[in-house]
Write a protein that holds these residues in place. Structure first.
Motif, mmCIF file in Angstrom:
data_model
loop_
_atom_site.group_PDB
_atom_site.id
_atom_site.type_symbol
_atom_site.label_atom_id
_atom_site.label_comp_id
_atom_site.label_asym_id
_atom_site.label_seq_id
_atom_site.Cartn_x
_atom_site.Cartn_y
_atom_site.Cartn_z
ATOM 1 N N HIS A 1 -8.044 5.987 -0.418
ATOM 2 C CA HIS A 1 -8.042 4.616 -0.936
ATOM 3 C C HIS A 1 -6.899 3.840 -0.297
ATOM 4 N N ASP A 2 -7.222 2.920 0.608
ATOM 5 C CA ASP A 2 -6.223 2.126 1.321
ATOM 6 C C ASP A 2 -6.241 0.701 0.773
ATOM 7 N N THR A 3 -5.073 0.230 0.322
ATOM 8 C CA THR A 3 -4.956 -1.112 -0.249
ATOM 9 C C THR A 3 -3.843 -1.856 0.472
ATOM 10 N N PRO A 4 -4.180 -2.627 1.518
ATOM 11 C CA PRO A 4 -3.140 -3.310 2.287
ATOM 12 C C PRO A 4 -2.707 -4.662 1.733
ATOM 13 N N SER A 5 -3.261 -5.080 0.597
ATOM 14 C CA SER A 5 -2.840 -6.357 0.023
ATOM 15 C C SER A 5 -2.977 -6.304 -1.495
ATOM 16 N N GLY A 6 -2.586 -7.381 -2.141
ATOM 17 C CA GLY A 6 -2.672 -7.451 -3.593
ATOM 18 C C GLY A 6 -1.342 -7.179 -4.257
ATOM 19 N N LYS A 7 -1.398 -6.966 -5.585
ATOM 20 C CA LYS A 7 -0.176 -6.775 -6.368
ATOM 21 C C LYS A 7 0.542 -5.466 -6.062
ATOM 22 N N ASN A 8 -0.221 -4.420 -5.806
ATOM 23 C CA ASN A 8 0.369 -3.096 -5.612
ATOM 24 C C ASN A 8 -0.192 -2.448 -4.345
ATOM 25 N N ASP B 1 0.875 4.978 2.049
ATOM 26 C CA ASP B 1 0.974 6.085 1.093
ATOM 27 C C ASP B 1 -0.209 5.903 0.155
ATOM 28 N N ASP B 2 -1.362 6.440 0.572
ATOM 29 C CA ASP B 2 -2.625 6.188 -0.111
ATOM 30 C C ASP B 2 -3.045 7.371 -0.977
ATOM 31 N N PRO B 3 -3.621 7.088 -2.148
ATOM 32 C CA PRO B 3 -4.136 8.179 -2.980
ATOM 33 C C PRO B 3 -5.387 8.813 -2.370
ATOM 34 N N LEU B 4 -5.516 10.117 -2.591
ATOM 35 C CA LEU B 4 -6.722 10.871 -2.249
ATOM 36 C C LEU B 4 -7.336 11.318 -3.566
ATOM 37 N N THR B 5 -8.617 11.047 -3.757
ATOM 38 C CA THR B 5 -9.262 11.379 -5.029
ATOM 39 C C THR B 5 -10.525 12.205 -4.806
ATOM 40 N N GLU B 6 -10.968 12.870 -5.890
ATOM 41 C CA GLU B 6 -12.194 13.670 -5.834
ATOM 42 C C GLU B 6 -13.428 12.821 -5.580
ATOM 43 N N GLY B 7 -13.502 11.690 -6.234
ATOM 44 C CA GLY B 7 -14.662 10.809 -6.107
ATOM 45 C C GLY B 7 -14.260 9.460 -5.547
ATOM 46 N N PRO B 8 -15.237 8.580 -5.319
ATOM 47 C CA PRO B 8 -14.935 7.285 -4.723
ATOM 48 C C PRO B 8 -14.256 6.292 -5.669
ATOM 49 N N GLU B 9 -14.358 6.515 -6.968
ATOM 50 C CA GLU B 9 -13.747 5.599 -7.919
ATOM 51 C C GLU B 9 -12.228 5.766 -7.884
ATOM 52 N N ALA C 1 -11.415 16.121 11.132
ATOM 53 C CA ALA C 1 -11.744 15.349 9.934
ATOM 54 C C ALA C 1 -12.778 14.308 10.325
ATOM 55 N N ILE C 2 -13.824 14.189 9.519
ATOM 56 C CA ILE C 2 -14.834 13.160 9.708
ATOM 57 C C ILE C 2 -14.616 12.108 8.625
ATOM 58 N N ALA C 3 -14.426 10.865 9.047
ATOM 59 C CA ALA C 3 -14.219 9.759 8.112
ATOM 60 C C ALA C 3 -15.446 8.865 8.111
ATOM 61 N N LYS C 4 -15.836 8.431 6.916
ATOM 62 C CA LYS C 4 -16.985 7.535 6.766
ATOM 63 C C LYS C 4 -16.600 6.478 5.738
ATOM 64 N N THR C 5 -16.697 5.215 6.120
ATOM 65 C CA THR C 5 -16.340 4.147 5.190
ATOM 66 C C THR C 5 -17.339 4.107 4.045
ATOM 67 N N HIS C 6 -16.818 4.219 2.828
ATOM 68 C CA HIS C 6 -17.636 4.149 1.625
ATOM 69 C C HIS C 6 -17.723 2.698 1.134
ATOM 70 N N TYR C 7 -16.599 1.990 1.243
ATOM 71 C CA TYR C 7 -16.513 0.600 0.772
ATOM 72 C C TYR C 7 -15.370 -0.078 1.512
ATOM 73 N N MET C 8 -15.567 -1.359 1.870
ATOM 74 C CA MET C 8 -14.473 -2.094 2.503
ATOM 75 C C MET C 8 -14.643 -3.583 2.231
ATOM 76 N N ASN C 9 -13.514 -4.238 1.884
ATOM 77 C CA ASN C 9 -13.469 -5.693 1.831
ATOM 78 C C ASN C 9 -12.109 -6.120 2.365
ATOM 79 N N PHE C 10 -11.697 -7.356 2.127
ATOM 80 C CA PHE C 10 -10.441 -7.842 2.689
ATOM 81 C C PHE C 10 -9.204 -7.304 1.984
ATOM 82 N N THR C 11 -9.374 -6.693 0.799
ATOM 83 C CA THR C 11 -8.195 -6.223 0.056
ATOM 84 C C THR C 11 -8.095 -4.711 -0.042
ATOM 85 N N SER C 12 -9.178 -3.977 0.234
ATOM 86 C CA SER C 12 -9.094 -2.518 0.120
ATOM 87 C C SER C 12 -10.222 -1.845 0.896
#
Length: 192
Positions: free
Chosen positions: A56-63, A89-97, A169-180
């Motif tokens: 989960h990459d969040t390059p903008s916003g409050k946090n 410093d991005d979180p890694l989670t079991e699921g996409p949420e 490692a194989i990376a596949k974008t699950h979701y992307m917008n301008f904030t995350s």
């Protein structure tokens, strides 16, 4: 700001005194423990671990979990943001949420290295914090063509359970917008 400056001074002092503590305590700093590990290593068999998680990459916003630390004079005019460098410093989670169980953190940097297409140079450590992998890590260094459906990056090393790792490692974008962005990772690590 003063508290942050004092914390930074303390961190620099700890490192200058050689007192940095590892994430997980290991006796490998003891030469006898290193010798024991090396003796076992000659009889060790390779293992293959397959891992699946979401980044989960969040390059903008409050946090933000990724911050811009450098850019070239031409970056803002470039369609690929050529010359931009972010530390993350991005979180890694079991699921996409984002509320899914935390399994680790991805820490490192990515820089926009492509002038004609978006191509990121990625240097990151996947640091696991859950279960039997707690304290172990995998290091990835490679090109991430972030707008492609699937990207492959090499594993160049590891620590803990993944000592002497190699793989991909194989990376596949699950979701992307301008904030995350949420990226699905399938990792194959060969280790001892």
């Amino acid at each position: 700001m003063a508290g942050t400056a004092k914390l930074a001074d303390l961190v620099l002092l700890i490192f200058s005194l050689g007192m940095a503590m590892p994430l997980v305590h290991s006796n490998l700093e003891d030469p006898k423990e290193v010798d024991k590990w090396l003796q076992k290593f000659q009889y060790a068999k390779e293992k293959v671990s397959r891992l699946h998680f979401y980044f989960h990459d969040t390059p903008s916003g409050k946090n933000p979990s990724a911050v811009r630390v450098a850019q070239a004079p031409i970056t803002e005019k470039s369609p690929t943001l050529f010359g931009l460098v972010n530390i993350f410093d991005d979180p890694l989670t079991e699921g996409p949420e984002p509320t899914s169980r935390l399994v680790g953190r991805a820490q490192g940097l990515y820089g926009s290295a492509g002038q004609q297409e978006v191509g990121l140079l990625v240097a990151m450590n996947l640091v696991f914090t859950a279960g039997r992998l707690n304290g172990s890590g995998i290091t990835i260094l490679g090109r991430n063509a972030a707008l492609q459906p699937h990207r492959e990056m090499p594993i160049i090393g590891g620590t803990g359970v993944f000592r002497l790792a190699r793989g991909f490692a194989i990376a596949k974008t699950h979701y992307m917008n301008f904030t995350s962005a949420i990226v699905e990772y399938n990792v194959v690590a060969i280790h001892y």
